[in-house]
Write a protein that holds these residues in place. Structure first.
Motif, mmCIF file in Angstrom:
data_model
loop_
_atom_site.group_PDB
_atom_site.id
_atom_site.type_symbol
_atom_site.label_atom_id
_atom_site.label_comp_id
_atom_site.label_asym_id
_atom_site.label_seq_id
_atom_site.Cartn_x
_atom_site.Cartn_y
_atom_site.Cartn_z
ATOM 1 N N SER A 1 36.170 16.092 45.769
ATOM 2 C CA SER A 1 36.142 14.786 45.107
ATOM 3 C C SER A 1 34.747 14.179 45.103
ATOM 4 O O SER A 1 34.391 13.416 44.208
ATOM 5 N N LYS A 2 33.912 14.540 46.096
ATOM 6 C CA LYS A 2 32.558 14.016 46.170
ATOM 7 C C LYS A 2 31.493 15.057 45.826
ATOM 8 O O LYS A 2 30.394 14.697 45.400
ATOM 9 N N LEU A 3 31.846 16.339 46.018
ATOM 10 C CA LEU A 3 30.858 17.388 45.800
ATOM 11 C C LEU A 3 31.583 18.670 45.378
ATOM 12 O O LEU A 3 32.228 19.326 46.199
ATOM 13 N N SER A 4 31.487 18.998 44.092
ATOM 14 C CA SER A 4 32.152 20.185 43.559
ATOM 15 C C SER A 4 31.197 21.378 43.657
ATOM 16 O O SER A 4 30.213 21.456 42.923
ATOM 17 N N MET A 5 31.496 22.312 44.561
ATOM 18 C CA MET A 5 30.599 23.427 44.820
ATOM 19 C C MET A 5 31.020 24.711 44.111
ATOM 20 O O MET A 5 30.207 25.616 43.933
ATOM 21 N N PHE A 6 32.300 24.833 43.707
ATOM 22 C CA PHE A 6 32.804 26.075 43.114
ATOM 23 C C PHE A 6 33.472 25.784 41.778
ATOM 24 O O PHE A 6 34.069 24.717 41.583
ATOM 25 N N SER A 7 33.373 26.749 40.880
ATOM 26 C CA SER A 7 34.117 26.665 39.625
ATOM 27 C C SER A 7 35.564 27.081 39.862
ATOM 28 O O SER A 7 35.927 27.550 40.955
ATOM 29 N N THR A 8 36.404 26.933 38.850
ATOM 30 C CA THR A 8 37.817 27.303 38.991
ATOM 31 C C THR A 8 37.979 28.797 39.239
ATOM 32 O O THR A 8 38.773 29.217 40.094
ATOM 33 N N SER A 9 37.219 29.610 38.521
ATOM 34 C CA SER A 9 37.301 31.061 38.723
ATOM 35 C C SER A 9 36.791 31.457 40.105
ATOM 36 O O SER A 9 37.330 32.379 40.738
ATOM 37 N N ASP A 10 35.741 30.753 40.586
ATOM 38 C CA ASP A 10 35.236 31.034 41.926
ATOM 39 C C ASP A 10 36.293 30.719 42.984
ATOM 40 O O ASP A 10 36.500 31.494 43.926
ATOM 41 N N ALA A 11 36.957 29.582 42.824
ATOM 42 C CA ALA A 11 37.994 29.199 43.783
ATOM 43 C C ALA A 11 39.162 30.180 43.756
ATOM 44 O O ALA A 11 39.745 30.510 44.798
ATOM 45 N N ALA A 12 39.523 30.671 42.554
ATOM 46 C CA ALA A 12 40.599 31.656 42.459
ATOM 47 C C ALA A 12 40.241 32.947 43.191
ATOM 48 O O ALA A 12 41.078 33.535 43.892
ATOM 49 N N GLU A 13 38.994 33.375 43.049
ATOM 50 C CA GLU A 13 38.566 34.580 43.759
ATOM 51 C C GLU A 13 38.508 34.339 45.260
ATOM 52 O O GLU A 13 38.785 35.248 46.055
ATOM 53 N N LEU A 14 38.177 33.127 45.663
ATOM 54 C CA LEU A 14 38.184 32.805 47.088
ATOM 55 C C LEU A 14 39.589 32.935 47.673
ATOM 56 O O LEU A 14 39.762 33.431 48.802
ATOM 57 N N VAL A 15 40.598 32.497 46.926
ATOM 58 C CA VAL A 15 41.982 32.638 47.398
ATOM 59 C C VAL A 15 42.322 34.108 47.608
ATOM 60 O O VAL A 15 42.924 34.499 48.623
ATOM 61 N N GLU A 16 41.931 34.955 46.656
ATOM 62 C CA GLU A 16 42.201 36.391 46.780
ATOM 63 C C GLU A 16 41.489 36.977 48.000
ATOM 64 O O GLU A 16 42.064 37.794 48.734
ATOM 65 N N ALA B 1 48.205 35.744 41.540
ATOM 66 C CA ALA B 1 49.326 36.606 41.910
ATOM 67 C C ALA B 1 49.208 37.982 41.268
ATOM 68 O O ALA B 1 49.448 39.015 41.913
ATOM 69 N N LYS B 2 48.826 38.046 39.996
ATOM 70 C CA LYS B 2 48.678 39.339 39.315
ATOM 71 C C LYS B 2 47.557 40.168 39.944
ATOM 72 O O LYS B 2 47.704 41.381 40.132
ATOM 73 N N SER B 3 46.446 39.515 40.263
ATOM 74 C CA SER B 3 45.322 40.236 40.845
ATOM 75 C C SER B 3 45.669 40.785 42.233
ATOM 76 O O SER B 3 45.349 41.936 42.564
ATOM 77 N N VAL B 4 46.343 39.982 43.045
ATOM 78 C CA VAL B 4 46.714 40.425 44.386
ATOM 79 C C VAL B 4 47.720 41.573 44.311
ATOM 80 O O VAL B 4 47.631 42.547 45.064
ATOM 81 N N ALA B 5 48.685 41.496 43.381
ATOM 82 C CA ALA B 5 49.702 42.544 43.253
ATOM 83 C C ALA B 5 49.087 43.880 42.853
ATOM 84 O O ALA B 5 49.592 44.937 43.246
ATOM 85 N N CYS B 6 48.015 43.845 42.114
ATOM 86 C CA CYS B 6 47.361 45.094 41.696
ATOM 87 C C CYS B 6 46.565 45.730 42.832
ATOM 88 O O CYS B 6 46.314 46.942 42.807
ATOM 89 N N SER C 1 55.955 32.493 45.775
ATOM 90 C CA SER C 1 56.946 33.005 44.833
ATOM 91 C C SER C 1 56.298 33.870 43.762
ATOM 92 O O SER C 1 56.806 34.946 43.417
ATOM 93 N N ALA C 2 55.161 33.431 43.239
ATOM 94 C CA ALA C 2 54.484 34.180 42.175
ATOM 95 C C ALA C 2 53.976 35.528 42.683
ATOM 96 O O ALA C 2 54.101 36.558 42.004
ATOM 97 N N VAL C 3 53.408 35.552 43.879
ATOM 98 C CA VAL C 3 52.895 36.809 44.436
ATOM 99 C C VAL C 3 54.038 37.783 44.692
ATOM 100 O O VAL C 3 53.952 38.972 44.371
ATOM 101 N N ALA C 4 55.141 37.298 45.281
ATOM 102 C CA ALA C 4 56.293 38.169 45.538
ATOM 103 C C ALA C 4 56.864 38.723 44.238
ATOM 104 O O ALA C 4 57.238 39.912 44.152
#
Length: 454
Positions: A262-277, A319-324, A351-354
């Motif tokens: 909210s005060k400092l956005s350090m990652f893009s949406t795609s970066d955050a998605a890869e961080l989750v993986e 979920a798709k990336s992790v399943a692969c 649920s999505a990953v399963a």
């Protein structure tokens, strides 16, 4: 005069009494019959004793044979149980997520010599006592960092120069000295947290690390981005297998960085998605079991980094990336279990990953209701039924359905799910010694009981 003389008294021949002659007894017929029957009775008793002893001997032999056969049967059962336990123990989660570490970048920062903080100390009158110079400037700043004075100076001045930020960031990610990397991590966490806490004066920073720097650190640690090798893959003998000790500071920094979006956005949406993986994959490394709490906090922080309109699309892509990437064994269950939050986003991701892993198990040929129909059609009583896969299907299906609102929206799915649970819990006997038979039966009974109560 008639008495005998002394020598006559001492003579044994003269003193021995006269032996009376015995009369011969006449043996009659009755006596002969009595003696005959006595001898016959003795023979009968002797034969009876011999027969009894022989019977006892054979009885002992039979008992020994029975005991030996029973012991053999017990040993066979024990061996079967041991083999079953060995088969079940062989299915252990855990994969090689890190390969060989690379050489870290140099920690020397040339710009640090000209930073304003160091120059102000050198020009101070007190410098005549400590005789600070540019040669020992790094050591002086390291002392300030370890003692906590560097963060206090940052809050006092209200800003930190770029050279100091880069230097402390590199120490956090690559320094082999524990006290330096811990102090640098605490320094960065304090600066970033000041932007969220109202009672602290926000510190102005002129340089912000990007996801590229964090990804580069993982590459140095040996993290395998492109694929996850087979769990039986052997490690190299180089002695430089990851992860590095700095992974703890890396996780802490990511957690704090996602808190301050909210005060400092350090990652893009795609970066955050890869961080989750990446974080999900870190749960598969058994070397990081001591960091589970840090990983759980980091997972929640990164999941909450997305805005509401970004999350729905990103959740499915993650979920798709992790399943692969994950193999279809107990590691995929570990992946699902690590997403253990009770908030809405965690349930959606679980649920999505399963669901995506289930689709990949069936080569994406079936979906939704067809998955349950296919599972119901499997005869779990057949000896050729793979109960390990049935256990994986059971847990994945439960996380797919119960972590979502599908059961409430589609009563048909609820009926099919209950039928599948009854098949797994009732058609597998308690005496079934196949690997994972008891696990499938007990897990299905547990899920069925919860389904009936709800």
């Amino acid at each position: 005069m008639d008495d005998r003389l002394d020598f006559e008294i001492e003579d044994p021949l003269l003193t021995s009494p006269v032996v009376a002659k015995k009369r011969k007894k006449v043996i009659g017929l009755d006596d002969l019959l009595t003696d005959f029957y006595k001898e016959k009775n003795k023979l009968v008793e002797k034969e009876a004793k011999k027969a009894k002893a022989l019977k006892n001997y054979h009885s002992d032999e039979e008992e020994d044979i029975k005991e030996a056969s029973l012991s053999k049967l017990v040993d066979e059962c024990q061996n079967q149980i041991t083999e079953i336990d060995a088969d079940e123990d062989s299915f252990v989660w855990g994969m090689q997520v890190f390969g060989d570490q690379k050489s870290p970048p140099p920690l020397v920062c040339p710009e640090l010599k000209s930073c304003g903080l160091l120059q102000s100390f050198m020009s101070n009158k007190l410098n005549s006592l400590v005789e600070l110079s540019t040669e020992n400037g790094n050591s002086f700043l390291e002392g300030l960092l370890v003692d906590g004075w560097l963060s206090k100076l940052a809050f006092t001045c209200g800003h930190v120069e770029e050279s100091v930020l880069i230097w402390t960031f590199n120490l956090m990610l690559y320094s082999p000295k524990e006290e330096l990397r811990i102090s640098a991590c605490d320094f960065w966490c304090a600066i970033l947290s000041s932007k969220e806490e109202d009672d602290l004066q926000p510190v102005k920073i002129t340089w912000i690390p990007s996801y590229a720097e964090l990804k580069g650190a993982l590459e140095v640690y040996g993290f395998l981005f492109n694929f996850l090798p087979h769990p039986d893959a052997t490690l190299t003998d180089s002695g430089r297998e990851g992860p590095a000790q700095n992974i703890r500071a890396w996780i802490k920094f990511v957690t704090v960085s996602c808190h301050v979006r909210s005060k400092l956005s350090m990652f893009s949406t795609s970066d955050a998605a890869e961080l989750v993986e990446v974080i999900i994959c870190l749960f598969l490394d058994r070397k990081l079991q001591g960091l589970m709490l840090l990983l759980y906090d980091c997972m929640q922080s990164v999941i909450n980094y997305f805005k509401d309109k970004e999350w729905k699309a990103c959740c499915e892509e993650i979920a798709k990336s992790v399943a692969c990437r994950v193999p279809k064994d107990l590691n995929c269950l570990r992946i699902v279990e690590c997403i253990s939050g009770v908030d809405t986003r965690s349930k959606q991701l679980r649920s999505a990953v399963a669901y995506q892993i289930l689709l990949s198990c069936f080569d994406y040929k079936v979906a939704d209701e067809e998955i349950l129909r296919l599972l119901i059609s499997i005869n779990v009583k057949e000896k050729g039924c793979d109960l390990v896969k049935m256990y994986i299907y059971l847990v994945l299906t439960e996380n797919w359905l119960c972590s979502n609102e599908l059961l409430a929206d589609k009563p048909v799915l609820n009926e099919m799910w209950n039928l599948y649970l009854r098949n797994c819990s009732c058609l597998i006997a308690s005496t079934d010694l196949r690997p994972f038979a008891s696990k499938v039966r007990n897990k299905a009974s547990y899920f069925l009981q919860g389904s009936i109560q709800t």
